[in-house]
Enzyme design. Structure first.
Site, short mmCIF file in Angstrom:
data_model
loop_
_atom_site.label_atom_id
_atom_site.label_comp_id
_atom_site.label_asym_id
_atom_site.label_seq_id
_atom_site.Cartn_x
_atom_site.Cartn_y
_atom_site.Cartn_z
N GLU A 230 0.80 -1.23 0.00
CA GLU A 230 0.00 0.00 0.00
C GLU A 230 0.83 1.27 0.00
O GLU A 230 0.27 2.38 -0.03
CB GLU A 230 -0.95 0.00 1.20
CG GLU A 230 -1.83 -1.22 1.13
CD GLU A 230 -3.02 -1.16 2.03
OE1 GLU A 230 -3.19 -0.15 2.73
OE2 GLU A 230 -3.76 -2.16 2.04
N ASP A 259 13.88 -2.95 5.72
CA ASP A 259 15.24 -2.48 6.06
C ASP A 259 15.83 -1.70 4.89
O ASP A 259 16.48 -0.66 5.08
CB ASP A 259 16.18 -3.65 6.37
CG ASP A 259 15.60 -4.61 7.40
OD1 ASP A 259 14.76 -4.17 8.21
OD2 ASP A 259 15.98 -5.80 7.37
#
Ligand code: ADP
Length: 310
Positions: A230, A259
Site C-alpha cells: 500500500e 530495512d
C-alpha cells in the site's frame, strides 16, 4: 562527514539451498539498513554498534563491514561469546521456516561492554543514532534503561534519534513489556518508521489514524508509516503525503524490504532531500531488494543497477 551510528545485532544466516545444504551469509535489520545507506550515500560515515566474538566467524562479519565501508570502531569484542545464528529451511511447498540460536549471542552484551569502554563518550559527535525494536528486544531490562539514558545524553547533544519498532514477539517476555519499551523508544525518537503489521500485532491498531495518533502522541515529528504494497504515509509538521510503491515484476523474497526502505530513505534525507522524495528513494531501494533472495543484495548487482543518491 556526518557520523551515523546504527545499533543492533547482525546474525549468521544459514539458508537452505538443497536438502542438507546451506549457504552462509550475515543479516540483521539495522545492519541491512546501514549497508544500503552506505551504498547509496558514500558521504556518510556509518558506524555499526554491536558486539561480536573473537572467532573466525566474527572476523568474517568484520571483514564484510570493511568491504562495505562501514566503520567498526564501535564494535565491542566479547571473549566468551560469538554471533547469534539462524537457519532458514524451505519445505517441499516452498514455505520457509526459521530456527534461531541467539540467546547467548555476543550482541546481547553490547550495552554493558560499551559502558565499560566509556559509554556516551565513545559516541560524542554522533549526528544520528538508529535502533529498532529488535535492538531493544535482545537487551535485558537494565540494559534497556542504560540505552534510554544514553539516548537522552545524545539527544541533549543534538543527535537525531531514529527508531523502527520491528516487533518480534519471541524477543519479549510479554506483549505488555514490548509495548512499554516500544513506547519509551518512540518517545525518544525524532524520526520513526512504524509498520502497519507491527502496530496491528503489538497495539491492535487497525487504521492509519490509530497509528499516527499513537506515534504523534509520543512526540515523533517525522513519521514514515510503511504498509507493504500500500505504500507509505509520510507525516511531518504541516504535511501529510502518500508515496506509492514501485512496481515489482516478480517478488522473489520479501526479506529485508523494510530495512532496504529505511536505508534508501535515510540516504536521501541525509543528502538533503525532502521526506516525500526520500520516501520515493526508499520505495525504489525496497523494490530492487524484493527481486533478490536474501537480505543483502550482492554488492556488484546493487551498485551497477542502483544510482547513488549523491
Ligand atoms: P516491513 O518489511 O518493515 O514489514 P513492508 O512490508 O511495509 O516493510 O515493506 C517495506 C517497503 O517495501 C514498502 O513500503 C514498499 O515500498 C516496499 N514493498 C513491499 N512490498 C512490496 C511489493 N509487493 N511491491 C513493491 N514494493 C513493495
Amino acid at each position: 562527514m556526518n557520523k551515523r551510528v546504527f545499533f543492533g545485532e547482525c546474525m549468521v544466516e544459514l539458508a537452505q539451498t538443497a536438502p542438507g545444504q546451506y549457504q552462509q551469509t550475515f543479516a540483521g535489520d539495522t545492519f541491512n539498513s546501514a549497508i544500503y545507506l552506505k551504498r547509496l550515500n558514500g558521504l556518510q560515515q556509518v558506524s555499526y554498534l554491536t558486539a561480536v566474538g573473537q572467532d573466525t566467524l566474527s572476523q568474517g562479519l568484520l571483514d564484510l563491514m570493511h568491504d562495505e565501508g562501514l566503520d567498526t570502531d564501535l564494535v565491542q569484542r566479547c571473549s566468551d561469546r560469538t554471533l547469534g545464528l539462524y537457519m532458514v529451511a524451505t519445505d517441499a511447498r516452498g514455505e520457509r521456516s526459521f530456527s534461531y540460536w541467539r540467546d547467548q549471542s555476543a550482541a546481547k552484551q553490547t550495552l554493558s561492554l560499551l559502558q565499560r569502554q566509556g559509554g556516551a563518550q565513545l559516541l560524542s559527535g554522533t549526528d544520528s543514532f538508529f535502533f529498532s525494536g529488535i535492538s531493544l528486544g535482545i537487551l535485558s531490562d537494565e540494559d534497556r534503561r542504560e540505552l534510554m539514558a544514553l539516548l537522552t545524553t545524545l539527544k541533549g547533544q543534538g543527535c537525531q534519534i531514529i527508531f523502527d519498532p520491528n516487533y518480534r514477539p519471541r524477543l519479549w517476555q510479554s506483549q505488555e513489556q514490548a509495548k512499554y519499551w516500544t513506547d519509551k523508544a518512540y518517545a525518544m525518537a525524532d524520526l520513526a518508521f512504524p509498520g502497519g503489521d507491527d502496530h496491528l500485532t503489538l497495539y491492535g491498531h487497525n487504521s492509519v489514524t490509530d497509528i499516527l495518533n499513537h506515534v504523534q502522541g509520543l512526540g515523533v515529528t517525522e513519521i514514515v508509516l510503511k504498509n507493504g504494497i500500500e505504500g507509505v504515509q509520510v507525516v511531518t509538521p504541516g504535511n501529510h503525503c502518500i508515496v506509492p510503491t514501485f512496481q515489482v515484476d516478480t517478488v522473489v523474497d520479501t526479506t529485508a524490504a523494510g530495512d532496504a526502505f529505511n536505508g534508501g530513505y535515510l540516504a536521501a534525507r541525509f543528502a538533503g532531500l525532502s521526506p516525500a522524495d526520500a520516501a520515493q528513494q526508499g520505495a525504489k531501494t525496497a523494490a530492487f531488494v524484493l527481486g533478490f533472495r536474501g537480505a543483502i543484495v550482492p554488492r556488484e548487482a546493487f551498485l551497477t543497477q542502483q544510482r547513488k543518491v549523491v
